[in-house]
Design a protein around this motif. Sequence first.
Motif, PDB file in Angstrom:
ATOM      1  N   SER A 176       0.808  -1.220   0.000  1.00  0.00           N
ATOM      2  CA  SER A 176       0.000   0.000   0.000  1.00  0.00           C
ATOM      3  C   SER A 176       0.836   1.263   0.000  1.00  0.00           C
ATOM      4  O   SER A 176       0.300   2.359   0.166  1.00  0.00           O
ATOM      5  CB  SER A 176      -0.936   0.011   1.219  1.00  0.00           C
ATOM      6  OG  SER A 176      -0.191   0.046   2.422  1.00  0.00           O
ATOM      7  N   VAL A 177       2.165   1.144  -0.171  1.00  0.00           N
ATOM      8  CA  VAL A 177       3.019   2.328  -0.240  1.00  0.00           C
ATOM      9  C   VAL A 177       3.754   2.337  -1.575  1.00  0.00           C
ATOM     10  O   VAL A 177       3.852   1.312  -2.255  1.00  0.00           O
ATOM     11  CB  VAL A 177       4.037   2.363   0.926  1.00  0.00           C
ATOM     12  CG1 VAL A 177       3.331   2.367   2.261  1.00  0.00           C
ATOM     13  CG2 VAL A 177       5.019   1.201   0.835  1.00  0.00           C
ATOM     14  N   GLY A 178       4.291   3.495  -1.946  1.00  0.00           N
ATOM     15  CA  GLY A 178       5.003   3.591  -3.209  1.00  0.00           C
ATOM     16  C   GLY A 178       4.055   3.538  -4.394  1.00  0.00           C
ATOM     17  O   GLY A 178       2.955   4.104  -4.365  1.00  0.00           O
ATOM     18  N   ASP A 179       4.483   2.847  -5.436  1.00  0.00           N
ATOM     19  CA  ASP A 179       3.654   2.698  -6.638  1.00  0.00           C
ATOM     20  C   ASP A 179       2.622   1.602  -6.374  1.00  0.00           C
ATOM     21  O   ASP A 179       2.770   0.455  -6.796  1.00  0.00           O
ATOM     22  CB  ASP A 179       4.536   2.347  -7.837  1.00  0.00           C
ATOM     23  CG  ASP A 179       3.785   2.464  -9.158  1.00  0.00           C
ATOM     24  OD1 ASP A 179       2.546   2.577  -9.122  1.00  0.00           O
ATOM     25  OD2 ASP A 179       4.438   2.424 -10.221  1.00  0.00           O
ATOM     26  N   ARG A 180       1.563   1.964  -5.677  1.00  0.00           N
ATOM     27  CA  ARG A 180       0.595   0.970  -5.213  1.00  0.00           C
ATOM     28  C   ARG A 180      -0.096   0.237  -6.354  1.00  0.00           C
ATOM     29  O   ARG A 180      -0.280  -0.992  -6.296  1.00  0.00           O
ATOM     30  CB  ARG A 180      -0.443   1.651  -4.316  1.00  0.00           C
ATOM     31  CG  ARG A 180       0.126   2.156  -3.003  1.00  0.00           C
ATOM     32  CD  ARG A 180      -0.917   2.896  -2.185  1.00  0.00           C
ATOM     33  NE  ARG A 180      -1.294   4.155  -2.865  1.00  0.00           N
ATOM     34  CZ  ARG A 180      -2.167   5.025  -2.370  1.00  0.00           C
ATOM     35  NH1 ARG A 180      -2.785   4.756  -1.227  1.00  0.00           N
ATOM     36  NH2 ARG A 180      -2.441   6.135  -3.015  1.00  0.00           N
ATOM     37  N   ASP A 181      -0.489   0.958  -7.385  1.00  0.00           N
ATOM     38  CA  ASP A 181      -1.201   0.317  -8.499  1.00  0.00           C
ATOM     39  C   ASP A 181      -0.332  -0.746  -9.170  1.00  0.00           C
ATOM     40  O   ASP A 181      -0.799  -1.841  -9.485  1.00  0.00           O
ATOM     41  CB  ASP A 181      -1.634   1.366  -9.518  1.00  0.00           C
ATOM     42  CG  ASP A 181      -2.725   2.280  -8.985  1.00  0.00           C
ATOM     43  OD1 ASP A 181      -3.406   1.874  -8.024  1.00  0.00           O
ATOM     44  OD2 ASP A 181      -2.893   3.386  -9.530  1.00  0.00           O
ATOM     45  N   ALA A 182       0.933  -0.422  -9.390  1.00  0.00           N
ATOM     46  CA  ALA A 182       1.835  -1.379 -10.031  1.00  0.00           C
ATOM     47  C   ALA A 182       2.056  -2.593  -9.134  1.00  0.00           C
ATOM     48  O   ALA A 182       2.053  -3.740  -9.597  1.00  0.00           O
ATOM     49  CB  ALA A 182       3.169  -0.713 -10.356  1.00  0.00           C
ATOM     50  N   LYS A 183       2.240  -2.346  -7.841  1.00  0.00           N
ATOM     51  CA  LYS A 183       2.460  -3.455  -6.907  1.00  0.00           C
ATOM     52  C   LYS A 183       1.252  -4.389  -6.862  1.00  0.00           C
ATOM     53  O   LYS A 183       1.391  -5.618  -6.920  1.00  0.00           O
ATOM     54  CB  LYS A 183       2.731  -2.909  -5.494  1.00  0.00           C
ATOM     55  CG  LYS A 183       4.105  -2.309  -5.290  1.00  0.00           C
ATOM     56  CD  LYS A 183       4.248  -1.907  -3.832  1.00  0.00           C
ATOM     57  CE  LYS A 183       5.632  -1.378  -3.526  1.00  0.00           C
ATOM     58  NZ  LYS A 183       5.777  -1.002  -2.094  1.00  0.00           N
ATOM     59  N   ARG A 184       0.085  -3.809  -6.750  1.00  0.00           N
ATOM     60  CA  ARG A 184      -1.131  -4.616  -6.645  1.00  0.00           C
ATOM     61  C   ARG A 184      -1.405  -5.364  -7.943  1.00  0.00           C
ATOM     62  O   ARG A 184      -1.795  -6.533  -7.924  1.00  0.00           O
ATOM     63  CB  ARG A 184      -2.310  -3.736  -6.272  1.00  0.00           C
ATOM     64  CG  ARG A 184      -2.200  -3.161  -4.866  1.00  0.00           C
ATOM     65  CD  ARG A 184      -3.227  -2.074  -4.612  1.00  0.00           C
ATOM     66  NE  ARG A 184      -3.101  -1.519  -3.266  1.00  0.00           N
ATOM     67  CZ  ARG A 184      -3.792  -0.471  -2.812  1.00  0.00           C
ATOM     68  NH1 ARG A 184      -4.663   0.126  -3.614  1.00  0.00           N
ATOM     69  NH2 ARG A 184      -3.611  -0.047  -1.586  1.00  0.00           N
ATOM     70  N   SER A 185      -1.188  -4.699  -9.058  1.00  0.00           N
ATOM     71  CA  SER A 185      -1.384  -5.365 -10.340  1.00  0.00           C
ATOM     72  C   SER A 185      -0.445  -6.554 -10.479  1.00  0.00           C
ATOM     73  O   SER A 185      -0.853  -7.652 -10.875  1.00  0.00           O
ATOM     74  CB  SER A 185      -1.152  -4.363 -11.476  1.00  0.00           C
ATOM     75  OG  SER A 185      -1.177  -5.023 -12.730  1.00  0.00           O
TER      76      SER A 185
END
Length: 327
Positions: free
Chosen positions: A27-36
Amino acid sequence: MVTSRLGIIPDSQRRTLTELGERLDLSVGDRDAKRSAFWVMLTLSAVIAVAGVVGDSTATVIGAMIVAPLSTPILGVGLGITTGNGRLIGHSMFYVLAGIALVVVLGMVFAQVLPNPTNVLTNSQVTGRTSPTLMDLAAALATGLVGAVAVARKDVGDVLPGVAIAISLVPPLAVVGVCLGSGAPSLAVGAFVLFASNVVAMVITATAVLVAAGYAREVGSATGAHRRRAYTVLALVLVAVAIPMVVNSLSSLWARQISTAAENWLAGTPGAEVTDVTWQGGTATVAVLGPETLPPVDELEKSVDALVPWNPDVQVVHTVGARLVAE
């Protein structure tokens, strides 16, 4: 630092708390990229694992282990406990639970639609993950320790694929789904115990390593009470998953002892041999390959009663299909 003096995490290679958070907190940093990346890789890993389980392919299952991202939120739980970060614990647990649901559902669906050339409930990928023992727990603790050290050090990240293979997170969940989809809930429970023990082992070892590495001290002493409560919960969960593993360990031990007793029982019968010993409830079933006439089963039951505390019933399944039951 203790871990620095022991050479486990030298100060020169120790990641900062900010770096650890960036790696383990989705949930920190580039959250969208991490979650994807998490959901895409987990879905693909689940598909590979289910296909490997149904097809009884060890190589395919290993491929699923390598790409599985579940270790990230699990280690995130350990970091959250270490630092007293309830938000990180909550977010990480959400991803773990949602990941469990995704893999299990995919396993159930694929068990219904994939062609099964053999009985998936008897292939090695299933049977090897439905009766975990204390040795599996010991291996999970050791592997979790390696994973925690690897994530805390800058110079050993290349061992993480090996950790992923050893800890085996997605394949047991795939087995859970396949067993549920195949109408075998008891086997599904056994596979889930294996998964749960691996998760608990990773959280415990990650917390221990990160606390010893000094990350807890960086956030002050106010988190001590939170950590103690978390330790209590972890201890209770560890006991809960260890109980069925102890039972399975004892069952395996008794099965070997019963097999030896059965071999002694058949010693005077030329051409007879014990091919398998299985448990079902309070009954021990001994499979025998041999001539039509066997010694009295009562003799075998007396030997088994001397080995197993609760005096189980003994059944002998002969090669000709006869089932002999001790009187």
